[in-house]
Motif scaffolding. Structure first.
Motif, PDB file in Angstrom:
ATOM      1  N   MET A   1       0.830  -1.198   0.000  1.00  8.59           N
ATOM      2  CA  MET A   1       0.000   0.000   0.000  1.00  8.59           C
ATOM      3  C   MET A   1       0.867   1.251   0.000  1.00  8.59           C
ATOM      4  SD  MET A   1      -3.427  -0.545   0.457  1.00  8.59           S
ATOM      5  CE  MET A   1      -4.430  -0.164   1.880  1.00  8.59           C
ATOM      6  N   LEU A   2       1.981   1.215   0.774  1.00 10.02           N
ATOM      7  CA  LEU A   2       2.841   2.387   0.900  1.00 10.02           C
ATOM      8  C   LEU A   2       3.826   2.472  -0.255  1.00 10.02           C
ATOM      9  CD1 LEU A   2       3.657   2.215   4.711  1.00 10.02           C
ATOM     10  CD2 LEU A   2       2.138   3.830   3.558  1.00 10.02           C
ATOM     11  N   GLY A   3       3.982   1.354  -0.958  1.00 11.10           N
ATOM     12  CA  GLY A   3       4.926   1.331  -2.064  1.00 11.10           C
ATOM     13  C   GLY A   3       6.379   1.346  -1.586  1.00 11.10           C
ATOM     14  N   VAL A   4       6.660   0.672  -0.500  1.00  8.57           N
ATOM     15  CA  VAL A   4       8.057   0.611  -0.023  1.00  8.57           C
ATOM     16  C   VAL A   4       8.534  -0.834  -0.038  1.00  8.57           C
ATOM     17  CG1 VAL A   4       7.859   2.656   1.436  1.00  8.57           C
ATOM     18  CG2 VAL A   4       7.383   0.405   2.411  1.00  8.57           C
ATOM     19  N   GLY A   5       9.851  -1.021  -0.119  1.00  8.36           N
ATOM     20  CA  GLY A   5      10.428  -2.364  -0.122  1.00  8.36           C
ATOM     21  C   GLY A   5      11.598  -2.424   0.834  1.00  8.36           C
ATOM     22  N   LEU A   6      12.255  -3.562   0.836  1.00  8.75           N
ATOM     23  CA  LEU A   6      13.408  -3.763   1.719  1.00  8.75           C
ATOM     24  C   LEU A   6      14.445  -2.664   1.482  1.00  8.75           C
ATOM     25  CD1 LEU A   6      14.100  -7.617   1.681  1.00  8.75           C
ATOM     26  CD2 LEU A   6      13.073  -6.231   3.489  1.00  8.75           C
ATOM     27  N   GLY A   7      14.977  -2.123   2.571  1.00 15.10           N
ATOM     28  CA  GLY A   7      16.041  -1.137   2.446  1.00 15.10           C
ATOM     29  C   GLY A   7      15.555   0.300   2.387  1.00 15.10           C
ATOM     30  N   ASP A   8      14.257   0.490   2.049  1.00 14.84           N
ATOM     31  CA  ASP A   8      13.744   1.860   1.966  1.00 14.84           C
ATOM     32  C   ASP A   8      13.603   2.466   3.364  1.00 14.84           C
ATOM     33  OD1 ASP A   8      13.624   1.481  -0.696  1.00 14.84           O
ATOM     34  OD2 ASP A   8      11.452   1.148  -0.794  1.00 14.84           O
ATOM     35  N   GLN A   9      13.879   3.742   3.465  1.00 13.47           N
ATOM     36  CA  GLN A   9      13.717   4.437   4.741  1.00 13.47           C
ATOM     37  C   GLN A   9      12.248   4.835   4.907  1.00 13.47           C
ATOM     38  OE1 GLN A   9      16.045   5.395   7.130  1.00 13.47           O
ATOM     39  NE2 GLN A   9      17.720   4.314   6.109  1.00 13.47           N
ATOM     40  N   VAL A  10      11.728   4.619   6.113  1.00 11.88           N
ATOM     41  CA  VAL A  10      10.352   5.025   6.386  1.00 11.88           C
ATOM     42  C   VAL A  10      10.352   5.878   7.647  1.00 11.88           C
ATOM     43  CG1 VAL A  10       8.036   4.250   6.990  1.00 11.88           C
ATOM     44  CG2 VAL A  10       9.390   2.951   5.347  1.00 11.88           C
ATOM     45  N   THR A  11       9.570   6.956   7.620  1.00  5.66           N
ATOM     46  CA  THR A  11       9.461   7.803   8.805  1.00  5.66           C
ATOM     47  C   THR A  11       8.075   7.660   9.420  1.00  5.66           C
ATOM     48  OG1 THR A  11      10.996   9.381   7.869  1.00  5.66           O
ATOM     49  CG2 THR A  11       9.593  10.162   9.661  1.00  5.66           C
ATOM     50  N   LEU A  12       8.049   7.318  10.700  1.00 10.10           N
ATOM     51  CA  LEU A  12       6.777   7.269  11.420  1.00 10.10           C
ATOM     52  C   LEU A  12       6.700   8.474  12.339  1.00 10.10           C
ATOM     53  CD1 LEU A  12       6.388   3.522  12.449  1.00 10.10           C
ATOM     54  CD2 LEU A  12       5.568   4.705  10.410  1.00 10.10           C
ATOM     55  N   ASP A  13       5.541   9.097  12.354  1.00  2.00           N
ATOM     56  CA  ASP A  13       5.336  10.286  13.173  1.00  2.00           C
ATOM     57  C   ASP A  13       4.403   9.930  14.326  1.00  2.00           C
ATOM     58  OD1 ASP A  13       4.546  12.656  14.304  1.00  2.00           O
ATOM     59  OD2 ASP A  13       4.567  13.747  12.389  1.00  2.00           O
ATOM     60  N   PHE A  14       4.979   9.894  15.557  1.00  2.00           N
ATOM     61  CA  PHE A  14       4.157   9.604  16.739  1.00  2.00           C
ATOM     62  C   PHE A  14       3.760  10.920  17.389  1.00  2.00           C
ATOM     63  CE2 PHE A  14       6.818   5.905  16.146  1.00  2.00           C
ATOM     64  CZ  PHE A  14       5.989   4.837  16.418  1.00  2.00           C
ATOM     65  N   ASP A  15       2.675  11.493  16.968  1.00  2.00           N
ATOM     66  CA  ASP A  15       2.196  12.752  17.536  1.00  2.00           C
ATOM     67  C   ASP A  15       3.336  13.762  17.673  1.00  2.00           C
ATOM     68  OD1 ASP A  15      -0.219  11.545  17.686  1.00  2.00           O
ATOM     69  OD2 ASP A  15      -0.075  11.064  19.820  1.00  2.00           O
ATOM     70  N   GLY A  16       4.114  13.912  16.641  1.00  7.63           N
ATOM     71  CA  GLY A  16       5.169  14.924  16.695  1.00  7.63           C
ATOM     72  C   GLY A  16       6.561  14.340  16.845  1.00  7.63           C
ATOM     73  N   GLU A  17       6.690  13.194  17.471  1.00 12.19           N
ATOM     74  CA  GLU A  17       8.010  12.580  17.589  1.00 12.19           C
ATOM     75  C   GLU A  17       8.212  11.646  16.401  1.00 12.19           C
ATOM     76  OE1 GLU A  17       9.199  11.319  21.651  1.00 12.19           O
ATOM     77  OE2 GLU A  17       7.257  12.173  22.234  1.00 12.19           O
ATOM     78  N   ARG A  18       9.317  11.889  15.676  1.00  7.57           N
ATOM     79  CA  ARG A  18       9.517  11.124  14.447  1.00  7.57           C
ATOM     80  C   ARG A  18      10.563  10.035  14.633  1.00  7.57           C
ATOM     81  NH1 ARG A  18       8.651  13.736   9.386  1.00  7.57           N
ATOM     82  NH2 ARG A  18       6.840  15.096   9.607  1.00  7.57           N
ATOM     83  N   VAL A  19      10.295   8.908  14.010  1.00  9.20           N
ATOM     84  CA  VAL A  19      11.262   7.809  14.033  1.00  9.20           C
ATOM     85  C   VAL A  19      11.513   7.406  12.585  1.00  9.20           C
ATOM     86  CG1 VAL A  19      11.691   5.438  14.736  1.00  9.20           C
ATOM     87  CG2 VAL A  19      10.444   6.982  16.265  1.00  9.20           C
ATOM     88  N   THR A  20      12.753   7.497  12.150  1.00  6.62           N
ATOM     89  CA  THR A  20      13.087   7.130  10.777  1.00  6.62           C
ATOM     90  C   THR A  20      14.038   5.937  10.787  1.00  6.62           C
ATOM     91  OG1 THR A  20      12.871   9.419  10.107  1.00  6.62           O
ATOM     92  CG2 THR A  20      14.007   7.930   8.576  1.00  6.62           C
ATOM     93  N   ARG A  21      13.650   4.868  10.100  1.00  9.35           N
ATOM     94  CA  ARG A  21      14.482   3.666  10.048  1.00  9.35           C
ATOM     95  C   ARG A  21      14.267   2.994   8.694  1.00  9.35           C
ATOM     96  NH1 ARG A  21      14.958   0.030  15.034  1.00  9.35           N
ATOM     97  NH2 ARG A  21      16.913   1.094  15.292  1.00  9.35           N
ATOM     98  N   PRO A  22      15.181   2.111   8.323  1.00  7.57           N
ATOM     99  CA  PRO A  22      14.971   1.374   7.075  1.00  7.57           C
ATOM    100  C   PRO A  22      14.041   0.172   7.301  1.00  7.57           C
ATOM    101  CG  PRO A  22      17.084   0.789   8.023  1.00  7.57           C
ATOM    102  CD  PRO A  22      16.500   1.842   8.926  1.00  7.57           C
ATOM    103  N   VAL A  23      13.437  -0.299   6.225  1.00 11.09           N
ATOM    104  CA  VAL A  23      12.661  -1.541   6.284  1.00 11.09           C
ATOM    105  C   VAL A  23      13.654  -2.692   6.138  1.00 11.09           C
ATOM    106  CG1 VAL A  23      10.906  -2.942   5.143  1.00 11.09           C
ATOM    107  CG2 VAL A  23      10.627  -0.465   5.276  1.00 11.09           C
ATOM    108  N   VAL A  24      13.728  -3.576   7.151  1.00  5.18           N
ATOM    109  CA  VAL A  24      14.702  -4.666   7.073  1.00  5.18           C
ATOM    110  C   VAL A  24      14.032  -6.019   6.848  1.00  5.18           C
ATOM    111  CG1 VAL A  24      16.439  -3.505   8.486  1.00  5.18           C
ATOM    112  CG2 VAL A  24      14.710  -4.980   9.585  1.00  5.18           C
ATOM    113  N   GLY A  25      12.730  -6.098   7.114  1.00  2.00           N
ATOM    114  CA  GLY A  25      12.068  -7.388   6.934  1.00  2.00           C
ATOM    115  C   GLY A  25      10.611  -7.182   6.554  1.00  2.00           C
ATOM    116  N   LEU A  26      10.059  -8.182   5.871  1.00  2.75           N
ATOM    117  CA  LEU A  26       8.638  -8.144   5.517  1.00  2.75           C
ATOM    118  C   LEU A  26       7.978  -9.393   6.096  1.00  2.75           C
ATOM    119  CD1 LEU A  26       8.862  -7.087   1.765  1.00  2.75           C
ATOM    120  CD2 LEU A  26       8.186  -5.660   3.695  1.00  2.75           C
ATOM    121  N   HIS A  27       6.829  -9.196   6.737  1.00  2.11           N
ATOM    122  CA  HIS A  27       6.111 -10.354   7.282  1.00  2.11           C
ATOM    123  C   HIS A  27       4.694 -10.361   6.752  1.00  2.11           C
ATOM    124  CE1 HIS A  27       3.660  -8.259  10.504  1.00  2.11           C
ATOM    125  NE2 HIS A  27       4.445  -7.311  10.091  1.00  2.11           N
ATOM    126  N   THR A  28       4.087 -11.540   6.710  1.00  5.55           N
ATOM    127  CA  THR A  28       2.690 -11.596   6.283  1.00  5.55           C
ATOM    128  C   THR A  28       1.822 -11.342   7.498  1.00  5.55           C
ATOM    129  OG1 THR A  28       2.679 -13.959   6.623  1.00  5.55           O
ATOM    130  CG2 THR A  28       2.996 -13.207   4.378  1.00  5.55           C
TER     131      THR A  28
END
Ligand SMILES: Nc1ncnc2c1ncn2[C@@H]1O[C@H](COP(=O)(O)OP(=O)(O)OP(=O)(O)O)[C@@H](O)[C@H]1O
Ligand SMILES: [Mg+2]
Lengths: 800, 248
Positions: free
Chosen positions: A574-601
């Motif tokens: 849905m997000l169009g991201v794959g392994l290795g891509d950086q993703v930023t999550l925003d927790f009510d203002g606090e941001r966490v940016t990390r790469p995608v290292v694994g995919l699970h069903t």
């Protein structure tokens, strides 16, 4: 001519009763939905909000220093910190009362928040005031669990009513300030009074004016009411659609019965338009009559619902709601009768002179077949085109769903022609059954359009039920599968006893300290915003837990959370991201940016992002939602944990099967409500069957007379009508079930992103539907069959 | 005047039928006693409103008399329940009405065997074949009534009335809507029912030519019997009718 039509309408009162009933039901559904939505919105609007606050500053861990800073701001005349925290109340039965508990405890102050309704304010340790509606009264003991798992008992010394600034949840218990400080620690928010206050921004801190919060509360309530209205109206629309079938069918029969009358009118000089208008006028009159009944019934239903709900919601009737009821009642009737009106207008004047030509011509047959086939083909092709796709994007999902709906419409359009499929069935029945079966089956086949139109109503109702049942059943089995795949059978699960609020912060440590436990980890479930997409769900967890306590099926990459996110395949698609891509999550203002290292069903019911707890925002780290534990002897661990948390009604110790049962129980309740809503459509469909049978019986009075004269007992006449009814219901029911399961397959495909045919067939619901179909068949035939059996032989065979 | 006969297939004793009350009271049948002899073709004639249909309906068990008794074979119809009356009709009586005799969803042959079907009896193939042959529909037996002419439909109805070997076949103006050729075919069929199949036929008609097919003609006027004729011819019947109407 008008007078003739109105008289006719009155003369046919009996024949129109069922049609009227279906309009009444549909309109009643609409009106009661409207009134309920209006009433709930109005009651929220009516609650008086506080006026002694101008600005509210909220955030995590607001301290006395913050309070002092804010109090020193220019324009601030008063600043108050509001202490609030978890106070999970234990009911008289020893179980936790229903939530929310997170801010259920607060500190008493003398602001407009509290209005003492009995007793006095709390003055010291061991005293508490309870909110009205908690079933606690002066003298009772309130026993609560705090966020850290501590248990606190206090005597109720008073009760209070509470006023909010906006839509924040009202607390349940108020302790004196000192006790509250020791129980809840930091301020939940700080209230400022004054003029022209400008609060400097700070991370993790939110500043709102009281007026904005109040307006927001009203807007929220109205949005909630609006969405209630929309949901209910969607169900009402189904009921109206089904009602439309019944109406159309009735008019088709009335027009057929009155061909000679129309011909006579045309012969004496009425234009086609006049005939058409007369029929439409009749429909409008009928619609208005039905709408009147529907509005009244709807008001009565809504009123009863409000009285039964007992939450002193005001009964609000808006003229708009009534207007909509009338518009819908008249509109649906006129639209449904439109085709028949046109058909009536095509009756040639010579028909008055002929004895044959008793049915006005159907010109649209070939067009109908072509259109139906086209729709089915297009729908199936669309669904097929999207079915091969593994990871569906939003567009494919919507396209697939539309394809399903189109194919369904196609089946409805084709229904009269499809009923040809009944011929072999009827032939078989004829061979196997007696004369009653033969007569009944043939009568059902006599006018395929009528049979199809009658059963279409049932088709729509049952198809919806079966579609949602298929979706539900698939969800249940899929949810079970994912939980079983994710949580090993050897893992003991601890979750909050009620609601989704976090467990006590002590739970994880106590689990770790329990003898026999060798591995324990906590899941902190929350939501965050993906920088490139919408909201998503996140579980912050200890990296060690992966692979032992929790085993989400990994399809790509690594499960090492220390290096990055593990993301659900469907979410990644849905997000169009794959392994290795950086993703930023925003927790009510606090941001966490990390790469995608694994995919699970995973499924939507499970967290879509797994995050190393060390990388999570501090406030999330304490929000333990589930604790997983295991040891060398898992059974002993379970027993030990059961014992360790025996005195903790706020914690439920269970395992993966318990989790499945609990969550699916809630889901089943939602489905049950849905079935009940579609039930209205099924009831209207029954009216339709009764209606068709009754009119058919009237039409065939002479035939029945002959049948009786040559030796058919009343019972046989009744049985023949019953067989006819069963054939009609069986046709609609079985087509409905097939279409429903098919559409359910499409729904689960596009909604859950599973393979098209990976469905779990809802055998129970199908079984109940089949049984219900037979019951409806028998029930719907009761009255018409009685009438048929009572046919007076002499009147029926009289030639004049 | 009556020819000596051994049995009566049906009959009525002191049959009275009153419709309505007070102002609207109509005495349709006034103390009528009549016998229909086995193996005979009886025609009932009389002016319109004289009670012909009422008499037939009462004797056939379709209507209940106000007073008097009705016999069908050896069965007394008074006091029978609806189901019992139905069974009597099915087993002992055949009907041909003026129109609308057939069920539109059944084929001609199915219409013919319908009473047997209803009774759950197996048709006697020889009898069915013979009757079907007499009807003369040939290859149209598989057709629905809508695909048959009025005369053919009436013949099918007639065959249906004969197929159960009933005690009595009642026909109320069965030729009313037919032309003279179709009428003749139908009446010939009824006649054969008496001569070849040994049935008893009661025919209500306005047509002296039709009455001439009968062995005996009963005349009704104002709900009472007004004489009878044996070995009628069309002319003798016509004469008698004229007198009756003059009297009325
Ligand atoms: N259901 C009824 N209610 C009231 N009166 C009736 C009813 N049926 C028949 N009658 C009356 O009884 C009388 C006899 O009627 P019946 O139908 O037996 O006459 P008919 O000899 O068959 O006449 P036609 O030759 O016109 O068929 C008539 O005066 C008629 O008006
Ligand atoms: Mg008559």
């Amino acid at each position: 001519m008008w007078r003739a039509m109105v008289r006719d309408l009155r003369a046919h009162r009996g024949r129109l009763a069922m049609t009227l009933a279906s309009i009444v039901l549909g309109v009643a559904f609409v009106v009661s939905s409207w009134v309920l939505a209006d009433s709930t919105a109005a009651s929220v609007r009516a609650t008086d909000l506080r006026s002694d606050v101008d600005v509210v500053v909220s955030g995590h861990d607001l301290t006395d220093a913050d309070l002092a800073d804010l109090a020193a701001l220019p324009g601030v005349s008063a600043a108050r910190g509001v202490l609030a925290g978890r106070a999970a109340l234990v009911g008289a039965d020893g179980k936790l009362v229903a939530g929310p508990h997170d801010t259920a405890g607060t500190g008493w102050d003398r602001t407009d928040r509290f209005v003492l309704t009995a007793g006095r304010e709390p003055r010291g340790p061991g005293e508490v005031a309870a909110a009205d509606g908690t079933e606690l009264s002066t003298g009772d003991t309130a026993r609560v669990f705090l966020a850290d798992g501590r248990q606190v008992r206090a005597t109720v010394v008073g009760t209070f009513g509470y006023r909010t600034v906006g839509s924040e949840p009202a607390p349940r218990l108020a302790y004196d300030q000192d006790s509250a400080r020791s129980m809840f620690g930091s301020y939940h928010w700080i209230e400022l009074t004054g003029e022209h206050i400008a609060v400097p921004p700070a991370p993790g801190r939110q500043v709102d004016t009281a007026r904005a919060l109040g307006e927001q509360a009203t807007a929220d309530a109205e949005a909630a009411a609006g969405s209630t209205r929309e949901t209910l109206l969607a169900f009402a629309a189904v009921a109206l659609l089904v009602g439309g079938f019944v109406i159309a069918n009735t008019f088709a029969m009335l027009v057929t019965q009155r061909v000679r009358q129309y011909a006579l009118l045309r012969a004496v000089g009425a234009t086609r338009r006049q005939v058409r208008r007369a029929v439409l006028g009749e429909a409008a009159a009928l619609g208005a009559a039905g709408a009147t009944g529907g509005v009244l019934l709807g008001l009565a239903l809504a009123f009863t619902a409000l009285v039964l709900a007992q939450d002193d919601t005001e009964f609000v009737v808006s003229p708009l709601g009534i207007l909509v009821g009338y518009a819908v009642g008249v509109g649906v009737t006129v639209v449904a009768a439109h085709a028949c009106a046109r058909r009536a207008a095509t009756v040639a004047p010579v028909a008055a002179l002929r004895t044959d030509a008793l049915t006005p011509p159907h010109r649209t047959r070939r067009v109908r077949v072509a259109a139906g086939l086209l729709l089915v083909a297009a729908g199936v092709a669309t669904v097929a085109a999207t079915s091969g796709v593994d990871d569906l994007g939003t567009t494919e999902r919507i396209v697939g769903l539309v394809g399903g709906i189109v194919a369904w419409l196609g089946v409805l359009v084709l229904a009269p022609e499809l009923s040809a499929a009944l011929r072999p069935v009827a032939a078989l029945l004829t061979r196997l059954g007696g004369p009653a079966t033969r007569l009944g089956a043939r009568n059902a086949l006599r006018d395929p359009r009528r049979t199809a139109a009658t059963s279409s109503a049932l088709l729509v109702g049952l198809a919806l039920v079966c579609a949602f049942a298929t979706l539900g059943e698939t969800m249940v089995s899929m949810f079970g599968d994912t939980v079983r795949a994710t949580v090993p059978a050897t893992t003991t699960v601890l979750r909050p006893a009620a609601g989704d609020e976090p467990l006590g912060t002590d739970v994880l440590d106590r689990v770790r300290d329990t003898p026999g436990v060798t591995g324990a980890a906590a899941q902190r479930y929350g939501s965050a915003t993906v920088a490139t997409g919408g909201r998503t769900t996140v579980s912050a967890i200890e990296p060690d837990a992966f692979g032992t306590l929790l085993t989400p099926p990994l399809v790509a990459g690594t499960a090492d959370l220390r290096t990055g996110f593990v993301v659900g395949t469907n979410e990644a698609a849905m997000l169009g991201v794959g392994l290795g891509d950086q993703v930023t999550l925003d927790f009510d203002g606090e941001r966490v940016t990390r790469p995608v290292v694994g995919l699970h069903t995973t499924t939507e019911a499970q967290p879509l992002f797994y995050l190393d707890v060390a990388a999570a925002p501090a406030w999330l780290r304490d929000r333990t939602t589930t604790v997983y534990a295991t040891g060398t002897d898992p059974a002993a661990v379970r027993t030990a944990l059961d014992r360790a948390f025996a005195g903790r009604p706020d914690v439920r110790v269970t395992d993966r099967e318990g989790v499945i049962d609990e969550d699916m129980g809630e889901f089943a309740a939602v489905l049950a409500v849905m079935y009940a809503m579609f039930g209205a459509a099924v009831v209207i469909a029954i009216f339709g069957v009764v209606n068709t049978l009754a009119l058919s019986v009237l039409e065939r009075r002479r035939e029945i007379g002959v049948l009786r004269a040559v030796g058919a007992r009343r019972r046989l006449v009744r049985r023949a009508v019953r067989v006819e009814s069963l054939v009609i219901c069986g046709y609609g029911g079985i087509t409905g079930i097939v279409v429903g399961v098919g559409f359910g397959a499409v729904m689960q495909h596009v909604m859950l992103g599973r393979e098209l045919f990976a469905i779990s067939v809802p055998y129970l619901v199908i079984g109940v539907s089949l049984a219900g179909m037979v019951a409806v068949g028998v029930l719907a035939a009761l009255w018409p069959a009685r009438r048929a059996a009572r046919t007076d032989v002499l009147v029926a065979i009289a030639t004049r | 005047m009556c020819p000596v006969t051994t049995t009566t297939a049906a009959g009525a004793d002191g049959l009275t039928k009153v419709y309505g009350e007070g102002e609207a009271r109509v005495v349709a049948l006034d103390d009528v006693t009549v016998d229909f002899h086995s193996g005979q073709f009886t025609a009932i004639m009389g002016p319109s409103g004289s009670g012909k249909s009422t008499l037939m309906h009462c004797v056939a068990g379709l209507d209940t008399p106000s007073s008097g008794r009705v016999r069908l074979g050896e069965v007394d119809l008074s006091g029978l329940s609806d189901d019992q009356l139905t069974a009597v009709r099915r087993d002992r009586v055949g009907f041909v009405f003026q129109a609308f005799n057939l069920l539109p969803t059944l084929t001609a042959l199915e219409n013919i065997t319908l009473p047997l079907d209803l009774a759950g009896r197996r048709p006697d193939p020889a009898l069915v074949d013979a009757i079907v042959a007499a009807v003369g529909l040939g290859d149209r037996l598989g057709h629905r009534p809508a695909q048959l002419s009025g005369g053919q439909q009436q013949r099918v109805a007639c065959a249906r009335a004969l197929v159960t070997s009933p005690d009595v076949v009642f026909a109320d103006e069965p030729t009313g809507a037919l032309d003279s050729r179709s009428s003749a075919a139908l009446l010939a069929l009824l006649r054969r029912g008496v001569d070849e199949f040994g049935r008893t036929v009661v025919l209500v008609t306005h047509d002296p030519a039709a009455a001439a097919y009968a062995d005996r003609v009963l005349f009704l006027a104002d709900g009472r019997l007004a004489g009878e004729l044996t070995e009628p011819t069309a002319n003798r019947v016509l004469d008698r009718m004229k007198t009756l109407e003059r009297v009325a």
